[in-house]
Motif scaffolding. Structure first.
Motif, PDB file in Angstrom:
ATOM      1  N   GLN A  44       0.830  -1.198   0.000  1.00 35.45           N
ATOM      2  CA  GLN A  44       0.000   0.000   0.000  1.00 35.45           C
ATOM      3  C   GLN A  44       0.868   1.253   0.000  1.00 35.45           C
ATOM      4  OE1 GLN A  44      -2.681  -0.368   3.387  1.00 35.45           O
ATOM      5  NE2 GLN A  44      -4.276  -1.183   2.065  1.00 35.45           N
ATOM      6  N   ARG A  45       0.288   2.334  -0.517  1.00 35.81           N
ATOM      7  CA  ARG A  45       0.966   3.619  -0.483  1.00 35.81           C
ATOM      8  C   ARG A  45       1.039   4.108   0.957  1.00 35.81           C
ATOM      9  NH1 ARG A  45      -0.943   8.276  -4.601  1.00 35.81           N
ATOM     10  NH2 ARG A  45      -0.773   6.428  -5.950  1.00 35.81           N
ATOM     11  N   GLY A  46       2.210   4.593   1.364  1.00 36.18           N
ATOM     12  CA  GLY A  46       2.374   5.060   2.724  1.00 36.18           C
ATOM     13  C   GLY A  46       3.157   6.356   2.802  1.00 36.18           C
ATOM     14  N   LEU A  47       2.971   7.071   3.894  1.00 39.29           N
ATOM     15  CA  LEU A  47       3.642   8.343   4.091  1.00 39.29           C
ATOM     16  C   LEU A  47       5.139   8.145   4.305  1.00 39.29           C
ATOM     17  CD1 LEU A  47       3.457  11.451   4.651  1.00 39.29           C
ATOM     18  CD2 LEU A  47       3.259  10.828   7.077  1.00 39.29           C
ATOM     19  N   VAL A  48       5.924   8.967   3.615  1.00 40.31           N
ATOM     20  CA  VAL A  48       7.365   9.007   3.833  1.00 40.31           C
ATOM     21  C   VAL A  48       7.702  10.203   4.731  1.00 40.31           C
ATOM     22  CG1 VAL A  48       9.624   9.279   2.759  1.00 40.31           C
ATOM     23  CG2 VAL A  48       7.839   7.949   1.611  1.00 40.31           C
ATOM     24  N   ALA A  49       7.222  11.376   4.333  1.00 42.39           N
ATOM     25  CA  ALA A  49       7.484  12.587   5.100  1.00 42.39           C
ATOM     26  C   ALA A  49       6.473  13.657   4.698  1.00 42.39           C
ATOM     27  CB  ALA A  49       8.901  13.105   4.865  1.00 42.39           C
ATOM     28  N   SER A  50       6.180  14.535   5.642  1.00 40.14           N
ATOM     29  CA  SER A  50       5.290  15.660   5.352  1.00 40.14           C
ATOM     30  C   SER A  50       5.837  16.910   6.023  1.00 40.14           C
ATOM     31  CB  SER A  50       3.867  15.378   5.829  1.00 40.14           C
ATOM     32  OG  SER A  50       3.842  15.266   7.241  1.00 40.14           O
ATOM     33  N   SER A  57       7.951  19.343  10.247  1.00 32.15           N
ATOM     34  CA  SER A  57       8.069  18.123   9.449  1.00 32.15           C
ATOM     35  C   SER A  57       7.762  16.882  10.276  1.00 32.15           C
ATOM     36  CB  SER A  57       9.472  18.024   8.850  1.00 32.15           C
ATOM     37  OG  SER A  57      10.442  18.040   9.867  1.00 32.15           O
ATOM     38  N   ASN A  58       7.419  15.838   9.546  1.00 30.00           N
ATOM     39  CA  ASN A  58       7.064  14.560  10.149  1.00 30.00           C
ATOM     40  C   ASN A  58       7.601  13.468   9.237  1.00 30.00           C
ATOM     41  OD1 ASN A  58       5.566  12.730  11.903  1.00 30.00           O
ATOM     42  ND2 ASN A  58       4.205  12.442  10.164  1.00 30.00           N
ATOM     43  N   TYR A  59       8.171  12.398   9.829  1.00 25.13           N
ATOM     44  CA  TYR A  59       8.798  11.349   9.043  1.00 25.13           C
ATOM     45  C   TYR A  59       8.317   9.957   9.459  1.00 25.13           C
ATOM     46  CZ  TYR A  59      12.198  14.949   7.766  1.00 25.13           C
ATOM     47  OH  TYR A  59      12.800  16.094   7.301  1.00 25.13           O
ATOM     48  N   ALA A  60       8.287   9.056   8.500  1.00 21.35           N
ATOM     49  CA  ALA A  60       8.100   7.654   8.816  1.00 21.35           C
ATOM     50  C   ALA A  60       9.340   7.169   9.559  1.00 21.35           C
ATOM     51  CB  ALA A  60       7.908   6.849   7.542  1.00 21.35           C
ATOM     52  N   ASP A  61       9.149   6.244  10.485  1.00 19.16           N
ATOM     53  CA  ASP A  61      10.272   5.753  11.287  1.00 19.16           C
ATOM     54  C   ASP A  61      11.382   5.170  10.412  1.00 19.16           C
ATOM     55  OD1 ASP A  61       8.245   4.510  14.077  1.00 19.16           O
ATOM     56  OD2 ASP A  61       9.039   6.505  13.633  1.00 19.16           O
ATOM     57  N   SER A  62      11.003   4.561   9.307  1.00 15.87           N
ATOM     58  CA  SER A  62      11.975   3.877   8.457  1.00 15.87           C
ATOM     59  C   SER A  62      12.943   4.825   7.752  1.00 15.87           C
ATOM     60  CB  SER A  62      11.253   3.028   7.413  1.00 15.87           C
ATOM     61  OG  SER A  62      10.413   3.833   6.611  1.00 15.87           O
ATOM     62  N   VAL A  63      12.612   6.122   7.703  1.00 21.46           N
ATOM     63  CA  VAL A  63      13.478   7.066   6.989  1.00 21.46           C
ATOM     64  C   VAL A  63      14.081   8.135   7.894  1.00 21.46           C
ATOM     65  CG1 VAL A  63      12.095   6.702   4.903  1.00 21.46           C
ATOM     66  CG2 VAL A  63      11.676   8.719   6.331  1.00 21.46           C
ATOM     67  N   GLY A  65      16.385  10.249  10.048  1.00 23.56           N
ATOM     68  CA  GLY A  65      17.840  10.323  10.073  1.00 23.56           C
ATOM     69  C   GLY A  65      18.490  10.158   8.714  1.00 23.56           C
ATOM     70  N   ARG A  66      17.734   9.726   7.724  1.00 26.10           N
ATOM     71  CA  ARG A  66      18.287   9.532   6.366  1.00 26.10           C
ATOM     72  C   ARG A  66      17.667  10.493   5.354  1.00 26.10           C
ATOM     73  NH1 ARG A  66      17.412   4.898   3.720  1.00 26.10           N
ATOM     74  NH2 ARG A  66      15.418   4.459   4.769  1.00 26.10           N
ATOM     75  N   PHE A  67      16.382  10.781   5.501  1.00 29.59           N
ATOM     76  CA  PHE A  67      15.665  11.643   4.563  1.00 29.59           C
ATOM     77  C   PHE A  67      15.371  12.992   5.211  1.00 29.59           C
ATOM     78  CE2 PHE A  67      13.367   8.119   1.906  1.00 29.59           C
ATOM     79  CZ  PHE A  67      14.598   7.497   1.713  1.00 29.59           C
ATOM     80  N   THR A  68      15.358  14.037   4.394  1.00 26.59           N
ATOM     81  CA  THR A  68      15.018  15.378   4.866  1.00 26.59           C
ATOM     82  C   THR A  68      14.034  16.019   3.895  1.00 26.59           C
ATOM     83  OG1 THR A  68      17.203  15.665   5.874  1.00 26.59           O
ATOM     84  CG2 THR A  68      15.881  17.646   5.532  1.00 26.59           C
ATOM     85  N   ILE A  69      12.909  16.460   4.433  1.00 24.77           N
ATOM     86  CA  ILE A  69      11.917  17.160   3.615  1.00 24.77           C
ATOM     87  C   ILE A  69      12.052  18.659   3.840  1.00 24.77           C
ATOM     88  CG2 ILE A  69      10.073  17.031   5.350  1.00 24.77           C
ATOM     89  CD1 ILE A  69       8.097  16.580   3.009  1.00 24.77           C
ATOM     90  N   SER A  70      11.873  19.424   2.779  1.00 17.52           N
ATOM     91  CA  SER A  70      11.914  20.876   2.878  1.00 17.52           C
ATOM     92  C   SER A  70      10.978  21.456   1.824  1.00 17.52           C
ATOM     93  CB  SER A  70      13.342  21.411   2.680  1.00 17.52           C
ATOM     94  OG  SER A  70      13.839  21.057   1.403  1.00 17.52           O
ATOM     95  N   ASN A  83      19.270  10.294   1.626  1.00 17.77           N
ATOM     96  CA  ASN A  83      20.645   9.853   1.794  1.00 17.77           C
ATOM     97  C   ASN A  83      20.683   8.427   2.346  1.00 17.77           C
ATOM     98  OD1 ASN A  83      21.535  12.457   1.050  1.00 17.77           O
ATOM     99  ND2 ASN A  83      21.472  13.156   3.180  1.00 17.77           N
ATOM    100  N   SER A  84      21.836   7.799   2.238  1.00 16.46           N
ATOM    101  CA  SER A  84      22.015   6.428   2.749  1.00 16.46           C
ATOM    102  C   SER A  84      20.894   5.512   2.271  1.00 16.46           C
ATOM    103  CB  SER A  84      22.076   6.438   4.285  1.00 16.46           C
ATOM    104  OG  SER A  84      23.122   7.267   4.735  1.00 16.46           O
ATOM    105  N   LEU A  85      20.608   5.563   0.995  1.00 18.68           N
ATOM    106  CA  LEU A  85      19.497   4.794   0.446  1.00 18.68           C
ATOM    107  C   LEU A  85      19.734   3.300   0.570  1.00 18.68           C
ATOM    108  CD1 LEU A  85      18.728   7.095  -2.579  1.00 18.68           C
ATOM    109  CD2 LEU A  85      17.029   6.329  -0.902  1.00 18.68           C
ATOM    110  N   LYS A  86      18.628   2.580   0.788  1.00 21.32           N
ATOM    111  CA  LYS A  86      18.652   1.137   0.946  1.00 21.32           C
ATOM    112  C   LYS A  86      17.782   0.503  -0.139  1.00 21.32           C
ATOM    113  CE  LYS A  86      18.818   1.708   5.984  1.00 21.32           C
ATOM    114  NZ  LYS A  86      18.131   1.370   7.269  1.00 21.32           N
ATOM    115  N   PRO A  87      18.019  -0.759  -0.482  1.00 23.69           N
ATOM    116  CA  PRO A  87      17.165  -1.426  -1.477  1.00 23.69           C
ATOM    117  C   PRO A  87      15.688  -1.381  -1.095  1.00 23.69           C
ATOM    118  CG  PRO A  87      19.149  -2.700  -1.131  1.00 23.69           C
ATOM    119  CD  PRO A  87      19.175  -1.591  -0.111  1.00 23.69           C
ATOM    120  N   GLU A  88      15.380  -1.411   0.192  1.00 26.30           N
ATOM    121  CA  GLU A  88      13.974  -1.371   0.616  1.00 26.30           C
ATOM    122  C   GLU A  88      13.324  -0.004   0.417  1.00 26.30           C
ATOM    123  OE1 GLU A  88      16.611  -2.474   2.365  1.00 26.30           O
ATOM    124  OE2 GLU A  88      16.411  -2.006   4.515  1.00 26.30           O
ATOM    125  N   ASP A  89      14.098   0.994   0.036  1.00 27.64           N
ATOM    126  CA  ASP A  89      13.529   2.300  -0.315  1.00 27.64           C
ATOM    127  C   ASP A  89      12.996   2.311  -1.757  1.00 27.64           C
ATOM    128  OD1 ASP A  89      16.219   3.783   1.499  1.00 27.64           O
ATOM    129  OD2 ASP A  89      14.135   3.611   2.158  1.00 27.64           O
TER     130      ASP A  89
END
Length: 121
Positions: A44-50, A57-63, A65-70, A83-89
């Motif tokens: 399912q589609r899920g929130l990454v950051a808002s 800002s608000n982030y999914a736990d999985s991202v 420290g690695r992702f930054t929204i602006s 940053n620090s992208l993983k295959p699961e991204d």
């Protein structure tokens, strides 16, 4: 009508970085929250950051420290630095914006067409 145009997706190796951009245009009085969602195959589609119009800002736990929204309110644009992208991204990333047509109307959600992000191991 309102259009959201995304850019910046692509193929990157694990540990690498990408920056997504999304610009809103059309009939816009103001934009409340903007955000990024993602959908991987079979999921399912899920929130990454808002991010709110004020910059909260608000982030999914999985991202965290690695992702930054602006966002740049003057350009009606939201960014996602990954940053620090993983295959699961790996997923299709969608931009979302809550847009008001006028001061007398409530906001309505709009979506971009999606941009593919693929992270190889």
């Amino acid at each position: 009508q309102v259009q959201l145009v995304e850019s910046g997706g692509g193929l990157v190796q694990a540990g690498g970085s990408l920056k997504l951009s999304c610009t809103a245009s059309g009939r816009i009085f103001s934009i409340n929250a903007m955000g990024w969602y993602r959908q991987a195959p079979g999921k399912q589609r899920g929130l990454v950051a808002s991010i709110s119009s004020g910059g909260t800002s608000n982030y999914a736990d999985s991202v965290k420290g690695r992702f930054t929204i602006s966002r740049d309110n003057a350009k009606n644009t939201v960014y996602l630095q990954m940053n620090s992208l993983k295959p699961e991204d790996t997923a299709v990333y969608y931009c979302n914006a809550e847009v008001r047509y006028s001061r007398y109307e409530s906001s309505k959600p709009y979506w971009g067409q999606g941009t593919q992000v693929t992270v190889s191991s």
